[in-house]
Design an enzyme around this catalytic site. Structure first.
Site, short mmCIF file in Angstrom:
data_model
loop_
_atom_site.label_atom_id
_atom_site.label_comp_id
_atom_site.label_asym_id
_atom_site.label_seq_id
_atom_site.Cartn_x
_atom_site.Cartn_y
_atom_site.Cartn_z
N THR A 231 0.84 -1.20 0.00
CA THR A 231 0.00 0.00 0.00
C THR A 231 0.87 1.25 0.00
O THR A 231 1.99 1.25 0.53
CB THR A 231 -0.90 0.08 1.24
OG1 THR A 231 -0.10 0.34 2.41
CG2 THR A 231 -1.72 -1.17 1.43
N ASP A 232 0.35 2.32 -0.61
CA ASP A 232 0.96 3.62 -0.35
C ASP A 232 0.82 3.87 1.15
O ASP A 232 0.00 3.27 1.83
CB ASP A 232 0.27 4.72 -1.16
CG ASP A 232 1.16 5.94 -1.34
OD1 ASP A 232 2.15 6.09 -0.60
OD2 ASP A 232 0.86 6.76 -2.24
N TRP A 233 1.61 4.79 1.67
CA TRP A 233 1.73 4.96 3.11
C TRP A 233 0.41 5.50 3.69
O TRP A 233 0.08 6.67 3.55
CB TRP A 233 2.90 5.87 3.44
CG TRP A 233 4.18 5.12 3.71
CD1 TRP A 233 5.00 5.30 4.79
CD2 TRP A 233 4.80 4.10 2.93
NE1 TRP A 233 6.07 4.44 4.73
CE2 TRP A 233 5.97 3.69 3.60
CE3 TRP A 233 4.46 3.47 1.74
CZ2 TRP A 233 6.82 2.69 3.11
CZ3 TRP A 233 5.30 2.48 1.25
CH2 TRP A 233 6.46 2.10 1.93
#
Length: 795
Positions: A231-233
């Site tokens: 996932t993106d952060w």
């Protein structure tokens, strides 16, 4: 270079350990299980250089990073149209990653430039998916040659910064596959990245992290991706749904905020065992990969990489205008240099990709290195304030010198991750001064320093324009060598330069409704729109001048029929008709012979950058596989050849076509397009939401203002703070904490931090807070915004 991976035995892991493995340990690392032979994975930002934080890590730029090479950003490097150079950049970044023990570098970014105001466009390659995909694949191949994993991002349809954590990208199937997924398809199938990063936004109503269609049906089944989805952060929406959808690793570490929920779902059968096993296996495989150790001198490596950064910048600088051959500069000319950006030269953008450059050569230094004698006046201030004395000095230099080099561009706080640009204009103080100087001295050379296109109201008043984009730490040295002719410019625009922002097909809707974003223009973005709608542009896609001249002749195809088993090859003779050695980019577009729904006039399908000595002729061969002629067929979920008359158009930009070679494509008769609004066949003016709803058969939700009683964990502090003093207090406190070490409280990094805090849903802030913001506090804040005070106190 092959690197071994020890086999993964999931039988040794308990269910609790598998679930724990799917959430990060901290901001940059995954969990380690040494008793099972699974080490931690270390990650770092790095699309155009490594942003490694050795001390307390934070992803958002608060803490300092280790010096690394700052290469040209993607908007600049893409203008090289040179996959070999992009691969060399990837390999260099991979070596720097090895030197610091980094396993995974978060890059490249291949999202489309749907609109020039996207604050993160400097991190993306192009408005064209073929070009972006080819360059992205080259970057991946380069970095993974060093044994370091690439993490291709941001999958998918992440094309704005405002509201990016809660926006819903509503896209018709043809545009989704042919424009917004195509660069990812090419990068995955040709580059084979070890990992892919899912984006924050929703796509057609479902968050990317939970989107089974994207993560499994498209990415894994159609593209053949066999790595880990990260996932993106803070992009995880639903832990159970994301694992079932095909997402593997949640980042950053959040003290395992959702592990209990996942374990409970596993016991009830909601979390499928096969999904958990897939995620754990993909993470373990990545962690167990044997990656080579770094040997040698890091100082010497950075010095060598600075030379590569300069070479890429030199190849990427685009000569947009050169009336009367004013460039290259002649010896012994009296040259005035104007612009604070000449002294304080921007070479990168703000946000998570911001690098602490190992070296830095601003434009003034580069001019000296190139042997250019000059007098300098700042002329304007980067804070946009008018300085009458500085203006007077610049005007006096313009009167007394043969030529003026005016450095124009966007200040740091105009473009960044986290927020979009407000308009496409340069600062007024720059435009006013430049026009005043041109009225005094017509011999003006403009150097543009910006990560994306800007409006050029003074274009007819100056003789030359060199577009430097954000050219990395050595951009001053590169600019000096191009100005003096030591390097012959060969850059080509990887995006269209519109005359004005109002000409963009998405201009009237972009950022007006950040939660529900209809891509009303469908496939018509960039040159695909401008060409078919016959809208004039300042400079077309693929355009770039040289100090020499070229001629393309004798274009021919190996065959004028295309089938699945019969691709075609085009050959041309390219002659350097000038007096200087130089490079040209031969571009091949597949062109429509008749107007068809959602079909642009032409689309880039092959290109090659070729160096040719003065007076010489070379034969250039471009392969066009059957895929170059295929179109997305939604009913069958496949790419298919249509039964259509097409052509191969050869040229040096999307608008400069020198030869059109007809071909007959033998395939299926498509029935996708019944009851399609006329705009999507013959676009004229701007499309409407009504047109788009008729095209897609779905209603676009209207803009909605949330009020107390409606707020959830997915609302942002900006949405809730006007109804809650507690939210206002918490937001101010967090922003103050995140910017306490910044000298410039109004600078781009501070502005980025403010946008992140105010525009991130509360639950996402908790996911990024490493346990500092607990779920109980999130729920109390939501209750306060809903004016549910008993619930706020007693939960």
């Amino acid at each position: 270079m092959e690197h071994s991976v020890s086999p993964v035995n999931l039988n040794s892991l308990t269910t609790e350990e598998k679930v724990k493995l799917t959430s990060g340990k901290d901001f940059w690392s995954s969990e380690a299980f040494p008793e099972h032979g699974i080490p931690s994975i270390r990650m770092s930002d790095g699309p155009h250089g490594l942003r490694y934080q050795a001390a307390e890590a934070d992803h958002l730029g608060i803490n300092d990073s280790v010096p690394s090479t700052s290469f040209p950003t993607a908007s600049a490097s893409a203008s090289s149209w040179d996959p070999e150079l992009i691969a060399a950049m990837g390999e260099a970044i991979g070596l720097e990653a090895r030197s610091l023990g980094v396993d995974v570098v978060l890059g490249p970014g291949v999202n489309m430039k749907r609109n020039p105001l996207c604050g993160r466009n400097f991190e993306y390659f192009s408005e064209d998916p073929f070009l972006a995909g080819k360059l992205g694949a080259a970057w991946i191949q380069g970095i993974q040659k060093q044994g370091v994993a690439a993490c291709l991002k941001h999958f998918a349809a992440n094309n704005q910064e405002n509201g990016r954590l809660s926006s819903n990208s509503i896209i018709d199937p043809v545009a989704l596959h042919e424009i917004y997924l195509e660069a990812f398809r090419i990068a995955v199938t040709e580059g084979h990245p070890e990992s892919v990063m899912c984006s924050y936004n929703k796509v057609n109503g479902r968050y990317a992290s939970d989107n089974h269609y994207l993560m499994t049906q498209v990415l894994r089944n159609q593209f053949g991706f066999d790595g880990a989805v990260i996932t993106d952060w803070g992009a995880l929406n639903d832990k159970v749904a994301s694992l079932n959808a095909g997402t593997d690793l949640e980042m950053p570490g959040d003290q395992h905020l959702f592990d209990k929920e996942a374990l409970k779902a596993f016991q009830t059968g909601e979390l499928r065992p096969a999904s958990l096993d897939r995620a754990a296996a993909n993470i373990a495989k990545m962690a167990r990969k044997q990656r080579p150790k770094f040997t040698g001198s890091r100082e010497e490596m950075l010095h060598q990489h600075a030379k590569l950064a300069q070479k890429i910048a030199e190849s990427a600088i685009v000569l947009l205008k050169n009336d009367d051959g004013i460039l290259p500069l002649a010896a012994n000319e009296q040259v005035a240099v104007v612009g604070e950006l000449a002294k304080e030269t921007r070479f990168q953008g703000a946000g998570s990709s911001h690098i602490k450059a190992a070296e830095q050569v601003p434009i003034l230094t580069g001019l000296k290195q190139a042997g250019i004698a000059y007098d300098y006046a700042a002329g304007y201030r980067l804070d946009d304030q008018v300085d009458e004395e500085a203006i007077a000095q610049a005007l006096e230099l313009a009167r007394t010198h043969d030529k003026v080099i005016f450095v124009a561009g966007l200040p740091d706080d105009y473009e960044s991750e986290g927020f979009d640009r407000q308009n496409m204009a340069l600062p007024k103080v720059q435009n006013d001064l430049l026009q005043a100087i041109a009225a005094i001295n017509p011999h003006v050379v403009v150097l543009l320093v910006a990560g994306a296109p800007v409006e050029l109201p003074w274009l007819d008043q100056v003789q030359a324009v060199l577009d430097l984009y954000l050219g990395g730490e050595q951009i001053g040295a590169a600019a000096g060598r191009v100005l003096t002719g030591q390097v012959n410019p060969s850059g080509k625009l990887a995006e269209t330069y519109p005359v004005r922002y109002a000409d963009i097909p998405s201009a009237e809707l972009y950022d007006h409704r950040t939660r529900s974003v209809p891509y009303v223009e469908s496939t018509y973005i960039g040159y695909r729109y401008f060409d078919k709608a016959q809208v004039p542009v300042a400079f077309p896609f693929g355009f770039g001048l040289s100090y020499t001249s070229f001629a393309i002749k004798n274009a021919r195809l190996t065959d004028d029929h295309v089938t699945d088993d019969q691709p075609v090859t085009v050959q041309v003779e390219l002659t350097n008709t000038g007096s200087r050695d130089g490079a040209e980019v031969v571009q091949a577009y597949v062109q429509e012979q008749t107007a068809r729904p959602l079909r642009p006039i032409r689309e880039l399908k092959a290109f090659k950058k070729v160096f040719v000595k003065a007076g010489e002729t070379v034969t250039v061969t471009l392969a066009l596989p059957a895929q170059a002629f295929k179109e997305w067929h939604e009913q069958t979920q496949t790419w298919e050849l249509p039964d259509a008359a097409k052509a191969v158009a050869i040229g040096t930009s999307s608008a400069d076509i020198v030869s059109v070679l007809p071909v007959q494509v033998h395939g299926q008769a498509f029935t996708n397009f019944e009851n399609v609004p006329d705009w999507y066949t013959t676009p004229s003016g701007k499309p409407t939401v009504h047109d788009f709803e008729q095209l897609t058969g779905q209603k676009v939700p209207p803009h909605h203002e949330f009020v107390p009683g409606e707020f959830t964990r997915l609302n942002t502090p900006r949405e809730m703070q006007k109804y809650s003093w507690l939210l206002r207090l918490v937001a101010r406190t967090v922003i103050k904490m995140r910017t306490k070490d910044y000298i410039d409280k109004d600078g781009p990094e501070a502005k980025f931090q403010q946008a992140i805090v105010l525009d991130t849903p509360l639950i996402r802030l908790a996911q990024q807070a490493s346990g500092a913001l607990r779920l109980s506090m999130v729920d109390r804040l939501v209750a306060a915004a809903n004016h549910q005070y008993l619930k706020m106190i007693f939960r």
